[in-house]
Design a protein around this motif. Sequence first.
Motif, PDB file in Angstrom:
ATOM      1  N   ALA A  33       0.747  -1.183   0.099  1.00 43.35           N
ATOM      2  CA  ALA A  33       0.061   0.201  -0.108  1.00 43.35           C
ATOM      3  C   ALA A  33       0.876   1.249  -0.033  1.00 43.35           C
ATOM      4  N   GLN A  34       0.327   2.452  -0.344  1.00 39.96           N
ATOM      5  CA  GLN A  34       0.997   3.681  -0.532  1.00 39.96           C
ATOM      6  C   GLN A  34       0.120   4.775   0.139  1.00 39.96           C
ATOM      7  N   ALA A  35       0.908   5.564   0.651  1.00 36.68           N
ATOM      8  CA  ALA A  35       0.002   7.118   1.133  1.00 36.68           C
ATOM      9  C   ALA A  35       1.001   8.023   1.069  1.00 36.68           C
ATOM     10  N   TRP A  36       0.566   9.156   1.045  1.00 39.98           N
ATOM     11  CA  TRP A  36       1.550  10.334   0.948  1.00 39.98           C
ATOM     12  C   TRP A  36       1.742  10.581   2.373  1.00 39.98           C
ATOM     13  N   GLU A  37       3.244  10.718   2.457  1.00 45.80           N
ATOM     14  CA  GLU A  37       3.808  11.053   3.925  1.00 45.80           C
ATOM     15  C   GLU A  37       2.960  11.976   4.748  1.00 45.80           C
ATOM     16  N   LYS A  38       2.534  13.029   4.021  1.00 44.17           N
ATOM     17  CA  LYS A  38       1.701  13.997   4.870  1.00 44.17           C
ATOM     18  C   LYS A  38       0.279  13.584   5.242  1.00 44.17           C
ATOM     19  N   ASN A  39      -0.077  12.577   4.745  1.00 43.85           N
ATOM     20  CA  ASN A  39      -1.332  11.955   5.121  1.00 43.85           C
ATOM     21  C   ASN A  39      -1.198  11.037   6.350  1.00 43.85           C
ATOM     22  N   GLY A  40      -0.954  11.928   7.516  1.00 45.51           N
ATOM     23  CA  GLY A  40      -0.733  11.183   8.734  1.00 45.51           C
ATOM     24  C   GLY A  40      -1.569  10.168   9.283  1.00 45.51           C
ATOM     25  N   ASN A  41      -2.935  10.194   9.022  1.00 43.92           N
ATOM     26  CA  ASN A  41      -3.962   9.426   9.565  1.00 43.92           C
ATOM     27  C   ASN A  41      -3.831   8.209   8.794  1.00 43.92           C
ATOM     28  N   SER A  42      -3.610   8.088   7.499  1.00 43.45           N
ATOM     29  CA  SER A  42      -3.549   6.790   6.793  1.00 43.45           C
ATOM     30  C   SER A  42      -1.936   6.249   7.205  1.00 43.45           C
ATOM     31  N   CYS A  43      -1.203   6.789   7.116  1.00 46.82           N
ATOM     32  CA  CYS A  43       0.429   6.123   7.555  1.00 46.82           C
ATOM     33  C   CYS A  43      -0.056   5.576   8.803  1.00 46.82           C
ATOM     34  N   LYS A  44      -0.376   6.114   9.852  1.00 48.29           N
ATOM     35  CA  LYS A  44      -0.741   5.521  11.421  1.00 48.29           C
ATOM     36  C   LYS A  44      -1.619   4.355  11.140  1.00 48.29           C
ATOM     37  N   LYS A  52       4.658  -2.417   7.437  1.00 45.09           N
ATOM     38  CA  LYS A  52       6.138  -1.818   7.609  1.00 45.09           C
ATOM     39  C   LYS A  52       6.668  -0.828   6.454  1.00 45.09           C
ATOM     40  N   LEU A  53       6.959   0.353   6.872  1.00 46.03           N
ATOM     41  CA  LEU A  53       7.559   1.114   5.695  1.00 46.03           C
ATOM     42  C   LEU A  53       8.686   0.630   4.933  1.00 46.03           C
ATOM     43  N   VAL A  54       8.737   0.283   3.621  1.00 41.91           N
ATOM     44  CA  VAL A  54       9.801  -0.176   2.996  1.00 41.91           C
ATOM     45  C   VAL A  54      10.541   0.619   2.162  1.00 41.91           C
ATOM     46  N   ARG A  55       9.959   1.997   1.786  1.00 40.85           N
ATOM     47  CA  ARG A  55      10.619   2.879   1.000  1.00 40.85           C
ATOM     48  C   ARG A  55       9.835   4.173   1.016  1.00 40.85           C
ATOM     49  N   GLN A  56      10.589   5.324   0.600  1.00 34.95           N
ATOM     50  CA  GLN A  56       9.944   6.462   0.456  1.00 34.95           C
ATOM     51  C   GLN A  56      10.313   7.037  -1.036  1.00 34.95           C
ATOM     52  N   GLU A  57       9.438   7.459  -1.670  1.00 33.41           N
ATOM     53  CA  GLU A  57       9.672   8.083  -3.160  1.00 33.41           C
ATOM     54  C   GLU A  57       9.235   9.531  -3.159  1.00 33.41           C
ATOM     55  N   GLU A  58       9.830  10.196  -3.906  1.00 37.37           N
ATOM     56  CA  GLU A  58       9.397  11.781  -4.074  1.00 37.37           C
ATOM     57  C   GLU A  58       8.713  11.295  -5.499  1.00 37.37           C
ATOM     58  N   ARG A  59       7.405  11.927  -5.405  1.00 36.06           N
ATOM     59  CA  ARG A  59       6.515  11.949  -6.716  1.00 36.06           C
ATOM     60  C   ARG A  59       6.075  13.190  -6.790  1.00 36.06           C
ATOM     61  N   VAL A  60       5.507  13.507  -7.909  1.00 35.31           N
ATOM     62  CA  VAL A  60       4.588  14.696  -8.269  1.00 35.31           C
ATOM     63  C   VAL A  60       3.263  14.308  -7.856  1.00 35.31           C
ATOM     64  N   PHE A  61       2.477  14.989  -7.172  1.00 36.90           N
ATOM     65  CA  PHE A  61       0.773  14.956  -6.613  1.00 36.90           C
ATOM     66  C   PHE A  61       0.234  15.838  -7.704  1.00 36.90           C
ATOM     67  N   TYR A  64      -1.735  19.023  -6.919  1.00 36.76           N
ATOM     68  CA  TYR A  64      -1.186  20.335  -6.688  1.00 36.76           C
ATOM     69  C   TYR A  64      -0.105  20.618  -7.397  1.00 36.76           C
ATOM     70  N   GLY A  65       0.514  19.725  -8.373  1.00 31.14           N
ATOM     71  CA  GLY A  65       1.494  20.194  -9.249  1.00 31.14           C
ATOM     72  C   GLY A  65       2.739  20.340  -8.355  1.00 31.14           C
ATOM     73  N   ARG A  66       3.049  19.722  -7.209  1.00 36.87           N
ATOM     74  CA  ARG A  66       4.196  19.828  -6.366  1.00 36.87           C
ATOM     75  C   ARG A  66       4.702  18.363  -6.022  1.00 36.87           C
ATOM     76  N   PHE A  67       6.011  18.069  -5.754  1.00 32.91           N
ATOM     77  CA  PHE A  67       6.508  16.961  -5.221  1.00 32.91           C
ATOM     78  C   PHE A  67       6.018  16.849  -3.878  1.00 32.91           C
ATOM     79  N   PHE A  68       5.827  15.378  -3.334  1.00 29.80           N
ATOM     80  CA  PHE A  68       5.592  15.155  -1.955  1.00 29.80           C
ATOM     81  C   PHE A  68       6.081  13.482  -1.936  1.00 29.80           C
ATOM     82  N   GLN A  69       6.553  13.478  -0.767  1.00 28.85           N
ATOM     83  CA  GLN A  69       7.157  11.898  -0.199  1.00 28.85           C
ATOM     84  C   GLN A  69       5.913  11.127  -0.390  1.00 28.85           C
ATOM     85  N   GLU A  70       5.980  10.083  -1.119  1.00 28.55           N
ATOM     86  CA  GLU A  70       5.041   8.630  -1.026  1.00 28.55           C
ATOM     87  C   GLU A  70       5.547   7.707  -0.343  1.00 28.55           C
ATOM     88  N   ASN A  71       4.979   7.074   0.608  1.00 31.71           N
ATOM     89  CA  ASN A  71       5.671   6.258   1.509  1.00 31.71           C
ATOM     90  C   ASN A  71       4.997   4.794   1.020  1.00 31.71           C
TER      91      ASN A  71
END
Length: 104
Positions: A33-44, A52-61, A64-71
Amino acid sequence: MAKECWRKGYTKEARKLVYDFAFNQLGVDEIHAQAWEKNGNSCKSMERVGFKLVRQEERVFEKYGRFFQENHYCLTKETWEIIKDSYWIPFRYVMDGMASFFCC
């Protein structure tokens, strides 16, 4: 899920059924599964059930046209078998006058 349905236990109920089906009926060994790092409720929420968090990837959302960390998370069948009974805590929930059992 619609915002008015948040924090009512629906995801937890569905998750238990889906994960049990995937591991025990379909025979999968892992669920990813994946969730945006800023989406704390989904991550928790995922971490609480054993993901378990296996990697983080910077992707364009694109919204918003910006980069975010995808967990990126992984839940193994072995971990789920250990956690699922403590995760599934029934409580009495009354809906439309009918009493049912749901997880909390």
